[in-house]
Design a protein around this motif. Structure first.
Motif, mmCIF file in Angstrom:
data_model
loop_
_atom_site.group_PDB
_atom_site.id
_atom_site.type_symbol
_atom_site.label_atom_id
_atom_site.label_comp_id
_atom_site.label_asym_id
_atom_site.label_seq_id
_atom_site.Cartn_x
_atom_site.Cartn_y
_atom_site.Cartn_z
ATOM 1 N N GLU A 45 3.302 7.588 0.890
ATOM 2 C CA GLU A 45 3.283 6.162 1.257
ATOM 3 C C GLU A 45 3.630 5.266 0.074
ATOM 4 O O GLU A 45 3.885 4.074 0.255
ATOM 5 C CB GLU A 45 1.899 5.762 1.796
ATOM 6 C CG GLU A 45 1.568 6.343 3.161
ATOM 7 C CD GLU A 45 1.239 7.829 3.117
ATOM 8 O OE1 GLU A 45 1.537 8.518 4.105
ATOM 9 O OE2 GLU A 45 0.715 8.312 2.084
ATOM 10 N N ASN A 56 1.533 4.342 -2.247
ATOM 11 C CA ASN A 56 0.428 3.460 -2.640
ATOM 12 C C ASN A 56 -0.543 4.123 -3.615
ATOM 13 O O ASN A 56 -1.517 3.516 -4.046
ATOM 14 C CB ASN A 56 -0.325 2.920 -1.407
ATOM 15 C CG ASN A 56 -0.869 4.033 -0.533
ATOM 16 O OD1 ASN A 56 -0.886 5.195 -0.932
ATOM 17 N ND2 ASN A 56 -1.306 3.693 0.672
ATOM 18 N N ALA A 95 8.550 4.450 -1.752
ATOM 19 C CA ALA A 95 8.516 3.312 -0.832
ATOM 20 C C ALA A 95 9.120 2.038 -1.407
ATOM 21 O O ALA A 95 9.502 1.143 -0.663
ATOM 22 C CB ALA A 95 7.068 3.053 -0.409
#
Length: 355
Positions: A83, A85, A39
């Protein structure tokens, strides 16, 4: 939140455009694994010093230490969730850990009976799953919410390397076994083959952005095999292998008799070209379709232990670290331990027209 003391933002001297950038404050022991977030330009770095470090890479290659979390033993593998994260790491403490970059907390998410050699994130249509490959001769799948695995697959031997390009997963073990999985049926290998290379497997890596699915295998004997024909047997006629990471005994011998291990193979996310790196301290970029070498890096002062491209293939990160290829006697004081960033130029990574 930095783990590097006070002067966190590095002001690397403005290097000429050609020069690779050295990341300040690298790990304190050999670097085992590298992974960029899908990301953003965050780089996770696993090390034999038992820690995972996260660096933010700026547009000019300047880096900043953002976070660090630990294992009870050397870290052998790192990966990210889709993602970007969460960072997952596998270690010699027989555990995989997950670090949440939003709150800075880490927790154990997987357990094996021996070191976890590889962690890979699998993004399935039903959601994300963590796969862990271990020297306990299993691959386990985890959905992270439960302390018990969703499933366990028995391997023929210890897991040495593993890669995923959904729905393909390739697992390489000791004794040159390679198991190919179709992840729509993750509990049973689709096919088991012997490595096309005669020597111990160091790394397997799945093709990216390729017309045909397949994978590359690197061995301790300075050789790489390109394997097609996972689904269509007829495609396997395109399989080939080539020598790399070798040196002449004496400058004019032309004997290529000094043979080095291929430590890592990274495929470019956009162009499907790939890098190899070795114990000889060299890195090459290759085009498997045109069967051409695209670039050779200047030799580094030590083995290249790990490599990776960022999400869009503009940055290539590599580690110069002792890889134990010469055993204990090679672990000399002052051995270089560096984390380097290379800005990729188009002509180094783009496919060549086929001959």
């Amino acid at each position: 939140m930095s783990f590097f003391g006070t002067n966190t933002a590095s002001t690397a001297p403005a290097a000429p455009a050609e020069k690779d950038i050295e990341v300040p404050e690298p790990p304190t022991d050999s670097i085992s694994s590298l992974a960029f977030s899908p990301a953003a330009d965050y780089l996770a770095v696993g090390s034999w010093d038992n820690n995972v470090r996260l660096y933010e890479v700026g547009a000019g290659g300047q880096t900043q230490g953002k976070a660090m979390f630990g294992h009870q033993g050397p870290v052998l593998s790192v990966c990210w969730n889709k993602e970007g994260n969460k960072v997952i790491s596998g270690g010699a403490d027989n555990a995989a850990r997950m670090f949440d970059i939003t709150n800075g907390q880490s927790q154990q998410v997987a357990q094996h009976d021996a070191p976890v050699k590889v962690v890979k994130w699998i993004e399935t249509p039903q959601g994300g799953i963590l796969a862990t490959g271990s020297w306990d001769k299993t691959v386990k799948y985890w959905d992270m919410r439960s302390p018990t695995p969703v499933a366990t697959v028995q391997l023929p031997e210890r897991c040495y390397s593993m890669d995923v390009q959904y729905p393909l997963m390739v697992v390489a073990t000791a004794e040159r076994n390679i198991q190919i999985f179709n992840l729509t049926n993750p509990n049973t290998p689709y096919k088991t083959i012997m490595s096309p290379l005669k020597w111990q497997t160091r790394v397997v890596s799945c093709f990216t952005n390729s017309a045909n699915s397949g994978f590359a295998v690197g061995s301790v004997e300075g050789r790489v095999a390109i394997q097609y024909g996972i689904v269509e047997e007829k495609d396997s006629s395109n399989n080939f292998s080539f020598k790399c990471h070798r040196k002449d005994q004496t400058p004019n011998a032309k004997d290529q008799s000094l043979v080095y291990a291929v430590n890592d193979i990274s495929f470019h996310p956009v162009h499907g070209t790939f890098s190899t790196c070795g114990s000889d301290g060299t890195i090459h970029f290759w085009d498997k379709d045109a069967r051409t070498r695209l670039k050779t890096f200047e030799a580094a002062p030590g083995p290249i232990s790990a490599t990776t491209f960022n999400r869009n293939g503009t940055i290539f990160a590599y580690a110069v670290s002792y890889d134990w290829s010469k055993g204990h006697s090679g672990m000399t004081p002052g051995h270089p331990n560096k984390l380097m960033l290379h800005a990729c130029k188009d002509d180094e990574v783009k496919r060549r027209p086929k001959k």
